[in-house]
Design a protein around this motif. Structure first.
Motif, PDB file in Angstrom:
ATOM      1  N   VAL A  30      44.654  38.325  24.892  1.00 29.94           N
ATOM      2  CA  VAL A  30      45.528  39.264  25.590  1.00 29.94           C
ATOM      3  C   VAL A  30      45.515  40.589  24.829  1.00 29.94           C
ATOM      4  N   ASP A  31      44.932  41.606  25.467  1.00 33.88           N
ATOM      5  CA  ASP A  31      44.863  42.936  24.852  1.00 33.88           C
ATOM      6  C   ASP A  31      44.661  43.964  25.943  1.00 33.88           C
ATOM      7  N   ASP A  32      45.325  45.106  25.828  1.00 37.75           N
ATOM      8  CA  ASP A  32      45.220  46.133  26.860  1.00 37.75           C
ATOM      9  C   ASP A  32      44.014  47.052  26.678  1.00 37.75           C
ATOM     10  N   HIS A  33      43.159  46.754  25.720  1.00 39.01           N
ATOM     11  CA  HIS A  33      41.905  47.477  25.538  1.00 39.01           C
ATOM     12  C   HIS A  33      40.776  46.550  25.990  1.00 39.01           C
ATOM     13  N   PRO A  34      40.253  46.750  27.198  1.00 37.51           N
ATOM     14  CA  PRO A  34      39.290  45.803  27.767  1.00 37.51           C
ATOM     15  C   PRO A  34      38.015  45.627  26.950  1.00 37.51           C
ATOM     16  N   VAL A  35      37.536  46.671  26.299  1.00 37.40           N
ATOM     17  CA  VAL A  35      36.316  46.547  25.493  1.00 37.40           C
ATOM     18  C   VAL A  35      36.566  45.600  24.324  1.00 37.40           C
ATOM     19  N   PHE A  36      37.715  45.764  23.670  1.00 38.68           N
ATOM     20  CA  PHE A  36      38.061  44.882  22.554  1.00 38.68           C
ATOM     21  C   PHE A  36      38.258  43.448  23.034  1.00 38.68           C
ATOM     22  N   ALA A  37      39.005  43.275  24.126  1.00 37.19           N
ATOM     23  CA  ALA A  37      39.275  41.931  24.654  1.00 37.19           C
ATOM     24  C   ALA A  37      37.986  41.219  25.031  1.00 37.19           C
ATOM     25  N   ALA A  41      36.430  37.913  23.280  1.00 36.68           N
ATOM     26  CA  ALA A  41      36.111  36.739  24.103  1.00 36.68           C
ATOM     27  C   ALA A  41      34.665  36.308  23.875  1.00 36.68           C
ATOM     28  N   LEU A  42      33.762  37.263  23.801  1.00 34.11           N
ATOM     29  CA  LEU A  42      32.348  36.963  23.556  1.00 34.11           C
ATOM     30  C   LEU A  42      32.163  36.319  22.182  1.00 34.11           C
ATOM     31  N   ALA A  43      32.827  36.878  21.171  1.00 30.15           N
ATOM     32  CA  ALA A  43      32.741  36.319  19.812  1.00 30.15           C
ATOM     33  C   ALA A  43      33.297  34.897  19.779  1.00 30.15           C
ATOM     34  N   ILE A  44      34.406  34.681  20.468  1.00 27.84           N
ATOM     35  CA  ILE A  44      34.999  33.339  20.527  1.00 27.84           C
ATOM     36  C   ILE A  44      34.030  32.364  21.178  1.00 27.84           C
ATOM     37  N   GLU A  48      30.913  27.538  18.104  1.00 26.98           N
ATOM     38  CA  GLU A  48      30.651  26.215  18.671  1.00 26.98           C
ATOM     39  C   GLU A  48      31.916  25.468  19.083  1.00 26.98           C
ATOM     40  N   HIS A  49      32.991  25.581  18.329  1.00 28.43           N
ATOM     41  CA  HIS A  49      34.191  24.790  18.587  1.00 28.43           C
ATOM     42  C   HIS A  49      35.327  25.595  19.209  1.00 28.43           C
ATOM     43  N   LEU A  50      34.994  26.768  19.763  1.00 24.66           N
ATOM     44  CA  LEU A  50      35.987  27.599  20.437  1.00 24.66           C
ATOM     45  C   LEU A  50      35.524  27.910  21.848  1.00 24.66           C
ATOM     46  N   SER A  51      36.476  28.086  22.746  1.00 21.51           N
ATOM     47  CA  SER A  51      36.153  28.444  24.130  1.00 21.51           C
ATOM     48  C   SER A  51      37.243  29.378  24.659  1.00 21.51           C
ATOM     49  N   CYS A  52      36.856  30.589  25.026  1.00 23.63           N
ATOM     50  CA  CYS A  52      37.799  31.537  25.604  1.00 23.63           C
ATOM     51  C   CYS A  52      38.011  31.170  27.072  1.00 23.63           C
ATOM     52  N   VAL A  53      39.265  30.879  27.441  1.00 27.09           N
ATOM     53  CA  VAL A  53      39.561  30.477  28.817  1.00 27.09           C
ATOM     54  C   VAL A  53      39.923  31.660  29.702  1.00 27.09           C
ATOM     55  N   GLY A  54      40.064  32.854  29.108  1.00 20.40           N
ATOM     56  CA  GLY A  54      40.337  34.039  29.904  1.00 20.40           C
ATOM     57  C   GLY A  54      40.836  35.190  29.071  1.00 20.40           C
ATOM     58  N   THR A  55      40.860  36.366  29.704  1.00 24.15           N
ATOM     59  CA  THR A  55      41.404  37.560  29.071  1.00 24.15           C
ATOM     60  C   THR A  55      42.428  38.179  30.018  1.00 24.15           C
ATOM     61  N   ALA A  56      43.427  38.797  29.439  1.00 26.51           N
ATOM     62  CA  ALA A  56      44.468  39.463  30.226  1.00 26.51           C
ATOM     63  C   ALA A  56      44.793  40.798  29.573  1.00 26.51           C
ATOM     64  N   ALA A  57      45.137  41.783  30.401  1.00 28.09           N
ATOM     65  CA  ALA A  57      45.437  43.122  29.894  1.00 28.09           C
ATOM     66  C   ALA A  57      46.934  43.375  29.738  1.00 28.09           C
ATOM     67  N   ASP A  58      47.766  42.461  30.256  1.00 31.82           N
ATOM     68  CA  ASP A  58      49.217  42.638  30.136  1.00 31.82           C
ATOM     69  C   ASP A  58      49.889  41.267  30.072  1.00 31.82           C
ATOM     70  N   THR A  59      51.168  41.277  29.740  1.00 34.75           N
ATOM     71  CA  THR A  59      51.877  40.016  29.539  1.00 34.75           C
ATOM     72  C   THR A  59      52.066  39.225  30.831  1.00 34.75           C
ATOM     73  N   VAL A  75      45.667  34.709  21.552  1.00 36.80           N
ATOM     74  CA  VAL A  75      45.516  35.817  20.613  1.00 36.80           C
ATOM     75  C   VAL A  75      45.978  37.041  21.364  1.00 36.80           C
ATOM     76  N   MET A  76      47.087  37.661  20.868  1.00 38.45           N
ATOM     77  CA  MET A  76      47.692  38.774  21.597  1.00 38.45           C
ATOM     78  C   MET A  76      47.796  40.027  20.739  1.00 38.45           C
ATOM     79  N   ASP A  77      47.674  41.151  21.410  1.00 35.65           N
ATOM     80  CA  ASP A  77      47.935  42.458  20.806  1.00 35.65           C
ATOM     81  C   ASP A  77      49.432  42.524  20.527  1.00 35.65           C
ATOM     82  N   VAL A  78      49.797  42.781  19.306  1.00 34.57           N
ATOM     83  CA  VAL A  78      51.211  42.792  18.908  1.00 34.57           C
ATOM     84  C   VAL A  78      51.993  43.927  19.579  1.00 34.57           C
TER      85      VAL A  78
END
Length: 80
Positions: A30-37, A41-44, A48-59, A75-78
């Protein structure tokens, strides 16, 4: 800031699970900067043992995705 992309990793998660016998830890980003999010997600998904189930730009979108996907970790933007 606009809609972010949801990441479908079901095939990646299934392959990792089948190969190792271990279910990957699912992560919601969860982050409002789409490039970072998207980069996070790509890094996650490259772990091997991680899977990103989605990204969101707001709460609101994050809560909706969390209800749909039931991630192990968010993982959220504080500053949101």
């Amino acid at each position: 800031m606009g809609e972010s992309l949801s990441v479908d990793t079901s095939k990646v998660a299934s392959a990792a699970s089948a190969a190792t016998g271990v279910r990957p830890l699912t992560v919601l980003v969860v982050d409002d900067h789409p490039v970072f999010a998207d980069a996070l997600a790509l890094a996650i998904n490259n772990c091997e043992h991680l899977s990103c189930v989605g990204t969101a730009a707001d709460t609101d979108h994050a809560l909706s995705l969390a209800q749909e996907t039931a991630p192990d970790v968010a993982v959220m933007d504080v500053d949101l």
